[in-house]
Every structure is written in structure tokens, then in C-alpha cells.
Design a protein around this motif. Structure first.
Motif, PDB file in Angstrom:
ATOM      1  N   GLU A 260     -39.342 -78.436  26.150  1.00  0.00           N
ATOM      2  CA  GLU A 260     -39.981 -79.504  25.375  1.00  0.00           C
ATOM      3  C   GLU A 260     -38.925 -80.359  24.675  1.00  0.00           C
ATOM      4  O   GLU A 260     -39.058 -81.582  24.605  1.00  0.00           O
ATOM      5  CB  GLU A 260     -40.964 -78.910  24.352  1.00  0.00           C
ATOM      6  CG  GLU A 260     -42.241 -78.405  24.996  1.00  0.00           C
ATOM      7  CD  GLU A 260     -43.288 -77.947  23.988  1.00  0.00           C
ATOM      8  OE1 GLU A 260     -44.427 -77.695  24.412  1.00  0.00           O
ATOM      9  OE2 GLU A 260     -42.970 -77.836  22.791  1.00  0.00           O
ATOM     10  N   ASN A 261     -37.894 -79.720  24.170  1.00  0.00           N
ATOM     11  CA  ASN A 261     -36.806 -80.489  23.545  1.00  0.00           C
ATOM     12  C   ASN A 261     -36.145 -81.417  24.558  1.00  0.00           C
ATOM     13  O   ASN A 261     -35.829 -82.566  24.250  1.00  0.00           O
ATOM     14  CB  ASN A 261     -35.755 -79.548  22.955  1.00  0.00           C
ATOM     15  CG  ASN A 261     -36.182 -78.990  21.606  1.00  0.00           C
ATOM     16  OD1 ASN A 261     -37.104 -79.505  20.979  1.00  0.00           O
ATOM     17  ND2 ASN A 261     -35.511 -77.935  21.170  1.00  0.00           N
ATOM     18  N   SER A 262     -35.930 -80.907  25.784  1.00  0.00           N
ATOM     19  CA  SER A 262     -35.308 -81.728  26.818  1.00  0.00           C
ATOM     20  C   SER A 262     -36.179 -82.945  27.121  1.00  0.00           C
ATOM     21  O   SER A 262     -35.673 -84.063  27.271  1.00  0.00           O
ATOM     22  CB  SER A 262     -35.112 -80.916  28.101  1.00  0.00           C
ATOM     23  OG  SER A 262     -34.225 -79.848  27.863  1.00  0.00           O
TER      24      SER A 262
ATOM     25  N   ARG B 179     -30.702 -76.730  31.073  1.00  0.00           N
ATOM     26  CA  ARG B 179     -29.716 -77.808  31.129  1.00  0.00           C
ATOM     27  C   ARG B 179     -30.463 -79.114  31.364  1.00  0.00           C
ATOM     28  O   ARG B 179     -31.340 -79.177  32.225  1.00  0.00           O
ATOM     29  CB  ARG B 179     -28.765 -77.539  32.284  1.00  0.00           C
ATOM     30  CG  ARG B 179     -27.491 -78.360  32.219  1.00  0.00           C
ATOM     31  CD  ARG B 179     -26.633 -78.161  33.439  1.00  0.00           C
ATOM     32  NE  ARG B 179     -26.272 -76.779  33.659  1.00  0.00           N
ATOM     33  CZ  ARG B 179     -26.366 -76.164  34.836  1.00  0.00           C
ATOM     34  NH1 ARG B 179     -26.831 -76.790  35.893  1.00  0.00           N
ATOM     35  NH2 ARG B 179     -25.996 -74.908  34.956  1.00  0.00           N
ATOM     36  N   ASP B 180     -30.132 -80.160  30.572  1.00  0.00           N
ATOM     37  CA  ASP B 180     -30.819 -81.440  30.784  1.00  0.00           C
ATOM     38  C   ASP B 180     -29.843 -82.601  30.778  1.00  0.00           C
ATOM     39  O   ASP B 180     -28.666 -82.449  30.431  1.00  0.00           O
ATOM     40  CB  ASP B 180     -31.926 -81.636  29.738  1.00  0.00           C
ATOM     41  CG  ASP B 180     -31.397 -81.872  28.322  1.00  0.00           C
ATOM     42  OD1 ASP B 180     -30.484 -82.707  28.141  1.00  0.00           O
ATOM     43  OD2 ASP B 180     -31.920 -81.223  27.381  1.00  0.00           O
ATOM     44  N   ASN B 181     -30.320 -83.770  31.197  1.00  0.00           N
ATOM     45  CA  ASN B 181     -29.516 -84.984  31.159  1.00  0.00           C
ATOM     46  C   ASN B 181     -30.090 -85.962  30.127  1.00  0.00           C
ATOM     47  O   ASN B 181     -30.088 -87.164  30.330  1.00  0.00           O
ATOM     48  CB  ASN B 181     -29.440 -85.629  32.554  1.00  0.00           C
ATOM     49  CG  ASN B 181     -30.818 -86.076  33.041  1.00  0.00           C
ATOM     50  OD1 ASN B 181     -31.822 -85.818  32.377  1.00  0.00           O
ATOM     51  ND2 ASN B 181     -30.861 -86.750  34.180  1.00  0.00           N
TER      52      ASN B 181
ATOM     53  N   ARG C  32     -41.664 -79.770  14.270  1.00  0.00           N
ATOM     54  CA  ARG C  32     -41.596 -78.838  13.154  1.00  0.00           C
ATOM     55  C   ARG C  32     -40.166 -78.416  12.829  1.00  0.00           C
ATOM     56  O   ARG C  32     -39.936 -77.776  11.811  1.00  0.00           O
ATOM     57  CB  ARG C  32     -42.444 -77.604  13.460  1.00  0.00           C
ATOM     58  CG  ARG C  32     -43.917 -77.951  13.645  1.00  0.00           C
ATOM     59  CD  ARG C  32     -44.713 -76.761  14.130  1.00  0.00           C
ATOM     60  NE  ARG C  32     -44.673 -75.647  13.212  1.00  0.00           N
ATOM     61  CZ  ARG C  32     -45.692 -75.266  12.442  1.00  0.00           C
ATOM     62  NH1 ARG C  32     -46.830 -75.914  12.491  1.00  0.00           N
ATOM     63  NH2 ARG C  32     -45.568 -74.239  11.646  1.00  0.00           N
ATOM     64  N   GLY C  33     -39.248 -78.727  13.720  1.00  0.00           N
ATOM     65  CA  GLY C  33     -37.857 -78.378  13.455  1.00  0.00           C
ATOM     66  C   GLY C  33     -37.627 -76.886  13.339  1.00  0.00           C
ATOM     67  O   GLY C  33     -36.756 -76.428  12.591  1.00  0.00           O
ATOM     68  N   GLU C  34     -38.394 -76.097  14.074  1.00  0.00           N
ATOM     69  CA  GLU C  34     -38.294 -74.643  13.932  1.00  0.00           C
ATOM     70  C   GLU C  34     -37.671 -73.954  15.133  1.00  0.00           C
ATOM     71  O   GLU C  34     -37.133 -72.855  15.001  1.00  0.00           O
ATOM     72  CB  GLU C  34     -39.705 -74.050  13.756  1.00  0.00           C
ATOM     73  CG  GLU C  34     -40.244 -74.184  12.374  1.00  0.00           C
ATOM     74  CD  GLU C  34     -41.661 -73.631  12.300  1.00  0.00           C
ATOM     75  OE1 GLU C  34     -41.952 -72.926  11.337  1.00  0.00           O
ATOM     76  OE2 GLU C  34     -42.465 -73.906  13.219  1.00  0.00           O
TER      77      GLU C  34
HETATM   78  P1  ADP Z   1     -38.082 -80.104  16.873  1.00  0.00           P
HETATM   79  O1  ADP Z   1     -38.144 -80.183  18.357  1.00  0.00           O
HETATM   80  O2  ADP Z   1     -39.380 -79.694  16.291  1.00  0.00           O
HETATM   81  O3  ADP Z   1     -37.542 -81.350  16.250  1.00  0.00           O
HETATM   82  P2  ADP Z   1     -36.099 -78.087  17.301  1.00  0.00           P
HETATM   83  O4  ADP Z   1     -35.642 -76.974  16.448  1.00  0.00           O
HETATM   84  O5  ADP Z   1     -36.713 -77.750  18.593  1.00  0.00           O
HETATM   85  O6  ADP Z   1     -37.107 -78.940  16.448  1.00  0.00           O
HETATM   86  O7  ADP Z   1     -34.880 -79.064  17.537  1.00  0.00           O
HETATM   87  C1  ADP Z   1     -34.185 -79.582  16.422  1.00  0.00           C
HETATM   88  C2  ADP Z   1     -33.542 -80.900  16.754  1.00  0.00           C
HETATM   89  O8  ADP Z   1     -32.462 -80.712  17.660  1.00  0.00           O
HETATM   90  C3  ADP Z   1     -34.456 -81.889  17.459  1.00  0.00           C
HETATM   91  O9  ADP Z   1     -35.226 -82.646  16.533  1.00  0.00           O
HETATM   92  C4  ADP Z   1     -33.461 -82.762  18.236  1.00  0.00           C
HETATM   93  O10 ADP Z   1     -32.964 -83.791  17.418  1.00  0.00           O
HETATM   94  C5  ADP Z   1     -32.309 -81.802  18.533  1.00  0.00           C
HETATM   95  N1  ADP Z   1     -32.400 -81.279  19.920  1.00  0.00           N
HETATM   96  C6  ADP Z   1     -32.820 -80.064  20.300  1.00  0.00           C
HETATM   97  N2  ADP Z   1     -32.739 -79.909  21.640  1.00  0.00           N
HETATM   98  C7  ADP Z   1     -32.251 -81.061  22.123  1.00  0.00           C
HETATM   99  C8  ADP Z   1     -31.943 -81.532  23.453  1.00  0.00           C
HETATM  100  N3  ADP Z   1     -32.136 -80.775  24.544  1.00  0.00           N
HETATM  101  N4  ADP Z   1     -31.451 -82.792  23.577  1.00  0.00           N
HETATM  102  C9  ADP Z   1     -31.266 -83.568  22.483  1.00  0.00           C
HETATM  103  N5  ADP Z   1     -31.548 -83.173  21.218  1.00  0.00           N
HETATM  104  C10 ADP Z   1     -32.021 -81.941  21.027  1.00  0.00           C
END
Ligand code: ADP
Ligand code: MG
Length: 618
Positions: free
Chosen positions: A32-34, A57-59, A95-97
Motif C-alpha cells: 500500500e505504501n508503494s 521493492r518499488d519504483n 495513520r503513520g503506523e
Molecule cells: P502511512 O502510510 O500511514 O503514512 P507508514 O508508516 O506506512 O504510514 O509510512 C510512513 C511514511 O513513510 C509514509 O507517509 C511515506 O511518506 C513514507 N513511505 C513509506 N513507504 C514508502 C515507499 N515505499 N515509498 C515512499 N515513501 C514511503
């Protein structure tokens, strides 16, 4: 007892438990972050079901060098600034968790490079504490490596299922995201073996073909855009035709605004859309994506974000139910004819495109089927009789065309499951005819007998298969040409596990490639089922069964017999009915189907006489 504040360390591990339940939840959060970072390519790799290693791994955008540490702090997010932003969330995370939670229960490495900077950053954490940082080179994007998940939470580690099960959860999740995000190319590799590989061309059909294989992927119906009536609630997706169904509701997938959610009520809207179109206790395959104004959905209900609340749930329910039903009904074959294909399997052809209103009733559907199913066209075949069937009494000759489906037995007549003549056995019965293309009408020593043709045939097949399996004498029917069948990764994995048991049942199948199998022979009593349907049923059954082998066989047999048995709506000739009753007599438990429902109902001659006001009188 004194009240103490939990230490930061303990508190964060408890919080982590809400987000990170198993390896699949780690994959979900990282992927989901990717996607939030705009990635068009996401590669997932695991080892030992994700417990030893998960690499994503993402781009995507990458993380700025001075923000990497911050990303691993609890409640640190780049996706929300003000509390009011919570009301219209357009990203998957907020949620930044996730990063802090995953980091606190594993050894984690983050290698990231933001396109605006000259070099990237590598950060290593153990149990959430940074142990190493350096500058590094890599193309823009992010790679997150999670090792030894739950190494510091032994209880959670103990509760993990087998590696296989964990892999399946990951595949099930990744398959769904691959379909919902066709613009992104996904791969999944478990211990060097690739299970998911999608092209990322934006064409959903291509993804479906790649994850479900050509049979299933090619037959799913696309929900036409024109069906969306409510401009606020857009419904897109793919749903199975009425000919494809599964034993449980696990094949119904819902996405709301790009997020996979699990909502029983909305899943029910999809199942409801198939009402009367599928056999009882069978469920559709559906992939439904809802787009609606973010402020009308609250996704901040649970840490995993899989639960949501709607401002107006009823209109979402209605929109889904209507669009799905219209899609299915418009494309369902209503004037189908049955024929045999080269392999001897019955196939339905000639499905007419009809408007939803014209077919939206079961009676009309049944009539159409009746009209199409002349006795000469039915290809139901019963296994050969074991002895001379003439001891059943004289079958009546003449028309076997069913009467009006409505002309059944009036409700007022007390009926009972047929009483045992001698314990379980059936008395000799004389076939009178067929009612509603569902029940065989017969006469016996205690009056009128009604036999449920589907339940009876299920019982016959079930006992044949079961006794074959126990004696090891399985009549197997080789296919003229071995057939290649592809299945979704998680189903394929289950099937592979069940292969040894299947050989015993006469289903000769071997692994042929990634998520692909080669079927060489099928159990003789089931030769009319398409191999693809057979394998899908077995995979579903294997998912439900306990790990005990004998149980697995039984459940598999139950499932496939249910599909193989003659259906309600099929016209049977007198000869076929005689054969069926004869075979039913030969079973150990002729009075119930394998699921425990009665096969025979009896109405005594006295009851009939009473209904006609003849009791006592001549
Ligand atoms: P959230 O997704 O709820 O913001 P996460 O703990 O999952 O919280 O991620 C924290 C922060 O790290 C994200 O808000 C983002 O800015 C950065 N981040 C995490 N994973 C990635 C990624 N794959 N590529 C770019 N930024 C990322
Ligand atoms: Mg996140």
C-alpha cells in the motif's frame, strides 16, 4: 495493584499487534505504501512464508534522506496534515503506523532514493531501534526488507500457521491488488518460485487472464460502465457468469476507492444479485470496485483499515446489487441448448442476450431451460446398473414431458420422509413420472413416493466414489487430450497439496507450470464435468477440509458429487429414472443425500384417500 504506564517498547509492540498480525499484513502495508508513492512496478519476494524474509521493492517516489528516520516513527505520515483531512482520505495509508509497527517486531532494512537527490539512504533497524545508517546508490524508489518477523514476540510467532498458509494469504491479497491496480506491474516470488506476474499495461482483462488463467479469467463478465445510474457511486469490475460458482463466499472481493475492504453486508449485496441464478449454497466469483466521494466513507474505523463505515450504506448496497444483477442477467444464457464437446463434456451454447426485466424471474428461466432440454438432448449418463433393473416393477411408458411446474402436491397434505421398510432400505418402486423436472414420482407398497432427483443422484455418486477410494479400485477415464487448467495462485497451492489424495480418486493431475496443472484422467463417474470445474471444486474443498487426509477425501468427494449430480430442471427418461432408483436402492444410506437432506418423501395411500374425502367409504 499499582497502576503503571507501559514502557514505550511494550506499548509499541501491542500497537504493532493490531496492524501486523501475520506476514500477509506486512506485505499489505508495504505494498500500500508503494502504491501511495505512485509506483508502477512492485516486486514482492518472501522466504519461509514471509517469516524469514519479506522484500518489497518499488519504483515510487522514494523517501527524502532527512526524512527516512522520521518515516519509522509512530504516527509519522506524509499523507495527512490536518484533522479535517481525515474526512476525505484519498491514499491507502494515513495513520503513520505501519513502518514503525513492522520495524518494532522485526529486523528491517530500508533502502530508498528520492529522485530529487544525488544519493539514496540505507537504514537498518532492529526491534525498531536504528542500528546502522549509510548513503547508498539505487535507482529512484524504495526497497524494504523485513527479516525474522516476530523474533521478539514469540507468542505471535507461535500462532502463525504453516508457511504454505502464510504464502496463500499473501497470494490472495496480491492477486486482488493486481486486479484493482492494472496500471502497476506486480510480481510475487516465494522461495524462488513466482506465483504472480502481471504486465501493468492498464488492461484489467490482461491481469485477470494472468492471475486466473485463460478459462476463468476469460469468462468473467465486465460490468458495463453504462449501468452506473448513480453519478456519486460508480461501480466497476468483473463478475462471474451464472455457470461459474464456488462453494464459499471467499471469491467475492470488494474494493472501495482503491482499498480492499471486508464488509459482510456489501458482499451480501453481490450474492443477492445472483439470487435464483445459482444453485443453492453456491456463491459467485465477483470483483467489484466502488468509487465514491471519500467524504461519504469513513476508513478510520480499525487499524487494518479493512473495515469502513458509510454515510449512506443503503444506497451503496442498492447500487452494487443492481449493477451486478443487470450485468449477470443481461449475459446469462436463457435459451441455452446442451451439446457435447470433443471431450464428451456437456457444454451450453446459444445463450441469448436478453434485457434484464425480461429474465428477472426464476419461472421464466426455468421455462426457457425446459424448452431447451428435450429428453433427446439431455446427456445425463448414469453408471451401469449392477443387476437386472426389472425387479423395480413395470415402468410406465409414454410421455415423460413434465407437467405444469406449479401442479405439485398441495401444502395441506402431510408428507414425511419415507419410512424405512427394513431399516434404511427402499421398497421396490414403480416409476410413474417426473414432476417439475425435479422430482421422480413413484408408487410403492406404502403409497406415493417422491424422489429428489438431484439429492438421489448425489447419494449414488458419493457412495460409488467413496467405496472406490477405500478399495483403491478407481475407474478412471483418460481424457482424449490432456487438458491444461490454470488456477489463481492460492487455489493452485491448495490443489497441489491435495494431489496425492486426488490420484486415489482417479483424478490424474500433475503440476504443469506456475499455477497450472495438466489433467490426464478424471474419475469415470464424473467424466461429464469439465476438468477446469473439477479442479476449482477440489481446490475449494481442500480449503475447507481439516488436515486429516481421510476427511479431505470425503469433503472433496462431497463437493464434486454435488456438481456432477443431475440438476433440478433436467428432464429424465423413464429408463434414466429407473436406473437412478435402482442405483439408489443399492446404496447404504438411500434416504439422505451426502449433506443429510432427505432423498425420498412418502405420502401414504390413506393420506391420499383422506384428502379425497374417501376415508372409511368405499
Ligand atoms: P502511512 O502510510 O500511514 O503514512 P507508514 O508508516 O506506512 O504510514 O509510512 C510512513 C511514511 O513513510 C509514509 O507517509 C511515506 O511518506 C513514507 N513511505 C513509506 N513507504 C514508502 C515507499 N515505499 N515509498 C515512499 N515513501 C514511503
Ligand atoms: Mg502505510
Amino acid at each position: 495493584m499499582t497502576i503503571k504506564l507501559l514502557s514505550e517498547d511494550v506499548a509499541s509492540r501491542i500497537a504493532a499487534g493490531e496492524v501486523v498480525e501475520r506476514p500477509a499484513s506486512v506485505v499489505k502495508e508495504l505494498v500500500e505504501n508503494s502504491l501511495d508513492a505512485g509506483a508502477t512496478r512492485v516486486d514482492v519476494e518472501t522466504s519461509k512464508g514471509g517469516t524469514a524474509l519479506i522484500r518489497v521493492r518499488d519504483n515510487g517516489s522514494g523517501i527524502l534522506s532527512h526524512e527516512v528516520e522520521l518515516a519509522f516513527k509512530r504516527h509519522a505520515t506524509s499523507k495527512l496534515e490536518r484533522a479535517t483531512d481525515l474526512e476525505h482520505i484519498a491514499t491507502l495509508g494515513f495513520r503513520g503506523e505501519a513502518l514503525s509497527s513492522v520495524a518494532s517486531v522485526s529486523r528491517m532494512t530500508c533502502i530508498t532514493h528520492h529522485a530529487s537527490e544525488a544519493t539514496g539512504t540505507q537504514l537498518r533497524l532492529e526491534g525498531g531501534t536504528v542500528v546502522h545508517r549509510s548513503a547508498t546508490g539505487r535507482p529512484p524508489g524504495t526497497e524494504l526488507i523485513v527479516e525474522d518477523l516476530f523474533y521478539n514476540v514469540p507468542v505471535r510467532r507461535k500462532f502463525l500457521k504453516t508457511e504454505r498458509t502464510e504464502r496463500r494469504h499473501i497470494d490472495a491479497f496480491m492477486t486482488r491488488y493486481a486486479i484493482a491496480y492494472p496500471d502497476t506491474a506486480f510480481t510475487v516470488v516465494h522461495d524462488g518460485r513466482r506465483t504472480v506476474n502481471t504486465p501493468g499495461t492498464g488492461d484489467v482483462r490482461e491481469v485477470l487472464l494472468s492471475v486466473y488463467g485463460p478459462d476463468l479469467g476469460g469468462s468473467l463478465l465486465e460490468i458495463p460502465a453504462a449501468l452506473t445510474l448513480d453519478l456519486e457511486i460508480q461501480i466497476r469490475g468483473f463478475v462471474g457468469p451464472t455457470t461459474i460458482h464456488r462453494a464459499n463466499r471467499g471469491y467475492v472481493t470488494l474494493f472501495i476507492n482503491g482499498r480492499w475492504i471486508e464488509d459482510l453486508r456489501l458482499s451480501y449485496a453481490i450474492i443477492q444479485a445472483y439470487h435464483t441464478l445459482l444453485p443453492v449454497k453456491r456463491y459467485p466469483i465477483a470483483f467489484v470496485m466502488v468509487e465514491m466521494p471519500p467524504e461519504d466513507v469513513d476508513v478510520n474505523v480499525h487499524p487494518t483499515k479493512a473495515e469502513v463505515r458509510f454515510r449512506d450504506g443503503d444506497s451503496v448496497f442498492r447500487a452494487i446489487q443492481r449493477t451486478v444483477r443487470a450485468t449477470v442477467v443481461a449475459q446469462a444464457p436463457t435459451t441455452a441448448t446442451w451439446s457435447l464437446d470433443q471431450t464428451g463434456s456437456p457444454t451450453v451454447t446459444g445463450g441469448a442476450q436478453t434485457s434484464p426485466s425480461a429474465t428477472d424471474s426464476q419461472t421464466q428461466q426455468n421455462r426457457a431451460r425446459l424448452a431447451a432440454l428435450r429428453p433427446s438432448q439431455s446427456h445425463i449418463r448414469f453408471p451401469p446398473a449392477k443387476s437386472d433393473p426389472t425387479n423395480l416393477g413395470t415402468p410406465v411408458t409414454g410421455s415423460t414431458t413434465p407437467g405444469d411446474a406449479g401442479a405439485g402436491v398441495p401444502d395441506a397434505i402431510p408428507v414425511q420422509p419415507a419410512r424405512a421398510q427394513s431399516d434404511q432400505q427402499l421398497p421396490p418402486l414403480r416409476i410413474v413420472g417426473q414432476v417439475a423436472t425435479m422430482f421422480i414420482v413413484a408408487e410403492g407398497p406404502e403409497g406415493l413416493y417422491l424422489i429428489d432427483q438431484h439429492a438421489a443422484h448425489e447419494r449414488v455418486l458419493y457412495e460409488q466414489m467413496l467405496s472406490n477410494a477405500t478399495t483403491g479400485q478407481v475407474p478412471s477415464q483418460p481424457l482424449l487430450e490432456p487438458q491444461v487448467v490454470s488456477l489463481p495462485a492460492d487455489e493452485a497451492d491448495r490443489l497441489e497439496e491435495a494431489l496425492p489424495a486426488l490420484h486415489k480418486l482417479g483424478l490424474e493431475t500433475e503440476v504443469f507450470g506456475t499455477n497450472t496443472f495438466l489433467v490426464r484422467a478424471v474419475p469415470a463417474p464424473l467424466k461429464q464435468i469439465a476438468p477446469a470445474d473439477l479442479l476449482a471444486d477440489v481446490a475449494a474443498a481442500a480449503g475447507e477440509s481439516s488436515p486429516i487426509r481421510a476427511e479431505l477425501e470425503k469433503i472433496v468427494i462431497q463437493h464434486i458429487c454435488k456438481r456432477a449430480a443431475v440438476k433440478a430442471g433436467q428432464v429424465l427418461s423413464t429408463e434414466e429414472m429407473t436406473r437412478l432408483i435402482h442405483d439408489l436402492e443399492a446404496t447404504e444410506n438411500p434416504r439422505t443425500c451426502p449433506h443429510g437432506r432427505p432423498t425420498v418423501v412418502q405420502i401414504s395411500t390413506e393420506t391420499l384417500a383422506r384428502q379425497f374425502g374417501r376415508d372409511g367409504a368405499a
